[in-house]
Design an enzyme around this catalytic site. Sequence first.
Site, short mmCIF file in Angstrom:
data_model
loop_
_atom_site.label_atom_id
_atom_site.label_comp_id
_atom_site.label_asym_id
_atom_site.label_seq_id
_atom_site.Cartn_x
_atom_site.Cartn_y
_atom_site.Cartn_z
N GLU A 257 0.89 -1.16 0.00
CA GLU A 257 0.00 0.00 0.00
C GLU A 257 0.92 1.21 0.00
OE1 GLU A 257 -1.65 2.99 0.87
OE2 GLU A 257 -2.38 2.29 2.81
N CYS A 291 -2.22 8.65 2.56
CA CYS A 291 -1.92 8.25 1.18
C CYS A 291 -3.08 8.57 0.25
CB CYS A 291 -1.64 6.75 1.10
SG CYS A 291 -0.37 6.23 2.21
C1 SIN Z 1 -3.31 5.67 4.49
O1 SIN Z 1 -3.01 6.84 4.43
O2 SIN Z 1 -2.54 4.82 4.06
C2 SIN Z 1 -4.58 5.18 5.11
C3 SIN Z 1 -5.71 6.11 5.02
C4 SIN Z 1 -7.02 5.46 5.37
O3 SIN Z 1 -7.09 4.29 5.74
O4 SIN Z 1 -8.03 6.15 5.25
#
Ligand code: SIN
Length: 485
Positions: A257, A291
């Site tokens: 991820e 992310c």
């Molecule tokens: C992430 O930033 O990797 C996770 C964000 C989320 O689960 O909403």
Amino acid sequence: MKLALNDSSLLQTQAFINGEWVDGSKGETFAVTNPATGELLANVASVGQAETAQAIDAAEVAMKSWKALPPAKRSEVLECWHGLIIDNIDDLAAIMTIEQGKPLFESKGEVMYGASYLKWFAEEGKRIYGDVLPSTADRRSIVIRQPVGVVAAITPWNFPNAMITRKAAPALAAGCAIVLKPAAETPLSALALAELAKRAGLPNGLFSVLPSADAPAVGGEMTANVKVKKLTFTGSTPVGKLLMKQCADTVKRTSMELGGNAPVIIFDDADIDEAIKGALISKYRNSGQTCICANRLLVQEGIYDAFVEKFAAAVKEFKLGYGFDGDTTHGPVITAKALTDIDTKVRNAVEQGANVVIGGKPSELGHGFYEPTILTNVNDTMSVFREEIFGPVAPVFKFATEEEAISMANDTEFGLAAYVYTQNIGRIWRVSEGIEYGMVGVNETAISSEVIPFGGVKESGQGREGSKYGLEDYLETKYICMGGL
Ligand code: SIN
């Protein structure tokens, strides 16, 4: 550290290996600091290659009896862990806010979000089905699902709790054991989770937590060790690529991820107030450090000026501050380096002609605080278009047509999340299908939950976390042919 917890035993600073709290064999430690003040919070044990190998050995042994348990028994332990997390939400949130910086209300939200994965996979783990394939008179072809094996996990600092449970819950529900390296910036949340896992009765060795300042030593052992069958990583694309290369030698399965460059595409026919609400949440959640944060706001020319004006008025209302202050809406970014990287992107954009509508510089609060920022007159040659900003900076780009919007959205190596605001049903389908992303929010940016498959395409990664699809990543498919019938 000045942190009044209801239960001070949640504040652990040693590594958790095979059910024991231990120091690193070399006695080394690393400093964990508060990003809002720079204050030293704790010196945490730093483990290396030897302890990682030890945790993996213990995981392999522990998994033998764990995977043999009826799924409902594994489910009970996960349910209990979930309950303990909810019972201790105030302490877990306080630990998170002090080491990560996010406001207390966001930390509580994350603890709930993290716990939801345990509950979800406690249930989902009971529903692992096999298959009977088309067969002939003298043979039967059967498929069974088995746990993939020992899992190694490396998790980030932006969600110090939920990114751990999002990996540990499906791994454990599937019958695997997991060894985890939490981010060096936020190990305390991970260690508190380990303490609660122990209290929930999770057998020794199934969940070891390896804090370390020496990521190459721990990651190197995780990726080289033949006993590890799968590596799951949340973090940057360059580190993900390196780990994938390292995993190739032992042909490990991987879930990645990685980075994102999310566009929020807002068409002339959108409900502008809803679009602003969604863009604010997506861009500035966790001070822009997710992310799936809006990285590029793409706004159609007919509403561009009105959008910027209203958006800026809303951002002006933000209250930057310490996570424990009740009126704080947004906290600091994680480190001085992160702050410099964000500021460099803003300065580069300004040198190339961008206008600062609001913010555009480090805050007078000092340390990790950066002013919530909006940039206009931006274009696709700037790093704010090409790179993940990972900070509270919103560049607002202008487009004319639907085709141009799709092309701008796809003009990136990333493909994690994207968002579209329009009232036109045909356009919803054309754009959702035309953009190259693993997740698309239509008239909505709060898309994350335990029931959805979180993950990306292109260089944003592979594999999915959460939902029924998230369990797949921890299962092997075995075909059994019964002949001679
Ligand atoms: C992430 O930033 O990797 C996770 C964000 C989320 O689960 O909403």
